[in-house]
Design a protein around this motif. Structure first.
Motif, PDB file in Angstrom:
ATOM      1  N   ASP A  81      -2.434  29.951 -43.234  1.00  0.00           N
ATOM      2  CA  ASP A  81      -3.282  30.768 -42.365  1.00  0.00           C
ATOM      3  C   ASP A  81      -4.273  31.646 -43.128  1.00  0.00           C
ATOM      4  N   GLU A  97      -7.508  31.922 -45.832  1.00  0.00           N
ATOM      5  CA  GLU A  97      -8.624  31.225 -46.469  1.00  0.00           C
ATOM      6  C   GLU A  97      -9.262  32.148 -47.500  1.00  0.00           C
ATOM      7  N   THR A 144     -12.127  33.438 -49.783  1.00  0.00           N
ATOM      8  CA  THR A 144     -13.573  33.326 -49.609  1.00  0.00           C
ATOM      9  C   THR A 144     -14.371  33.692 -50.856  1.00  0.00           C
ATOM     10  N   ASN A 182      -9.811  35.564 -45.552  1.00  0.00           N
ATOM     11  CA  ASN A 182      -9.744  35.649 -44.095  1.00  0.00           C
ATOM     12  C   ASN A 182      -8.350  35.286 -43.631  1.00  0.00           C
ATOM     13  N   TYR A 183      -7.892  36.012 -42.616  1.00  0.00           N
ATOM     14  CA  TYR A 183      -6.607  35.754 -41.979  1.00  0.00           C
ATOM     15  C   TYR A 183      -6.791  36.010 -40.494  1.00  0.00           C
ATOM     16  N   GLN A 184      -6.507  35.023 -39.686  1.00  0.00           N
ATOM     17  CA  GLN A 184      -6.661  35.120 -38.231  1.00  0.00           C
ATOM     18  C   GLN A 184      -8.042  35.657 -37.855  1.00  0.00           C
ATOM     19  N   ASN A 185      -9.071  35.069 -38.445  1.00  0.00           N
ATOM     20  CA  ASN A 185     -10.471  35.403 -38.159  1.00  0.00           C
ATOM     21  C   ASN A 185     -10.841  36.852 -38.486  1.00  0.00           C
ATOM     22  N   SER A 186     -10.125  37.480 -39.394  1.00  0.00           N
ATOM     23  CA  SER A 186     -10.445  38.823 -39.858  1.00  0.00           C
ATOM     24  C   SER A 186     -10.495  38.829 -41.381  1.00  0.00           C
ATOM     25  N   SER A 187     -11.265  39.759 -41.937  1.00  0.00           N
ATOM     26  CA  SER A 187     -11.475  39.830 -43.383  1.00  0.00           C
ATOM     27  C   SER A 187     -10.582  40.891 -44.033  1.00  0.00           C
ATOM     28  N   ASP A 206     -10.503  45.525 -36.382  1.00  0.00           N
ATOM     29  CA  ASP A 206      -9.819  44.307 -35.936  1.00  0.00           C
ATOM     30  C   ASP A 206      -8.815  43.836 -36.993  1.00  0.00           C
ATOM     31  N   ALA A 207      -9.222  43.880 -38.250  1.00  0.00           N
ATOM     32  CA  ALA A 207      -8.328  43.470 -39.338  1.00  0.00           C
ATOM     33  C   ALA A 207      -7.153  44.442 -39.473  1.00  0.00           C
ATOM     34  N   LYS A 220      -4.217  43.618 -37.521  1.00  0.00           N
ATOM     35  CA  LYS A 220      -3.481  42.427 -37.955  1.00  0.00           C
ATOM     36  C   LYS A 220      -2.693  42.640 -39.246  1.00  0.00           C
TER      37      LYS A 220
END
Length: 97
Positions: free
Chosen positions: A38, A40, A42, A56-61, A81-82, A85
């Motif tokens: 899960d 990525e 970058t 990135n993890y669950q569409n957050s940086s 947002d991050a 998470k």
């Protein structure tokens, strides 16, 4: 052994290692530490005394930071947002028993 602590006051994941890293070892160690389905990777940045893996993890940086002189390693969230998470990321990064 790697120990991870969720610092809720500062919204950080603190990483402690039994054996300190050298600055030239962090890039490879970070790749291994962040090797999860899960996550990525970058970008890797290397400075005089601080190195960073952006991921990135669950569409957050997030950023995995290493400060050479203090031998500090921590994960910081990039944005509100991050931060929401971080608990889930903490659970994901805990060493499996």
């Amino acid at each position: 052994m790697t120990q991870i602590t969720f610092d809720t006051k500062h919204q950080l994941l603190l990483v402690a290692l039994d054996v300190p890293l050298n600055d030239d070892e962090f890039e490879l160690w970070g790749k291994i530490f962040l090797h999860h389905d899960d996550i990525e990777l970058t970008e890797f940045n290397q400075g005089a005394d601080r190195h960073q893996w952006r991921f990135n993890y669950q569409n957050s940086s997030f950023t995995l930071n290493f400060e050479h002189y203090s031998e500090s390693i921590w994960v910081s969230a990039e944005g509100a947002d991050a931060e929401q998470k971080l608990q889930t990321l903490y659970t994901q990064l805990l060493p499996q028993k």
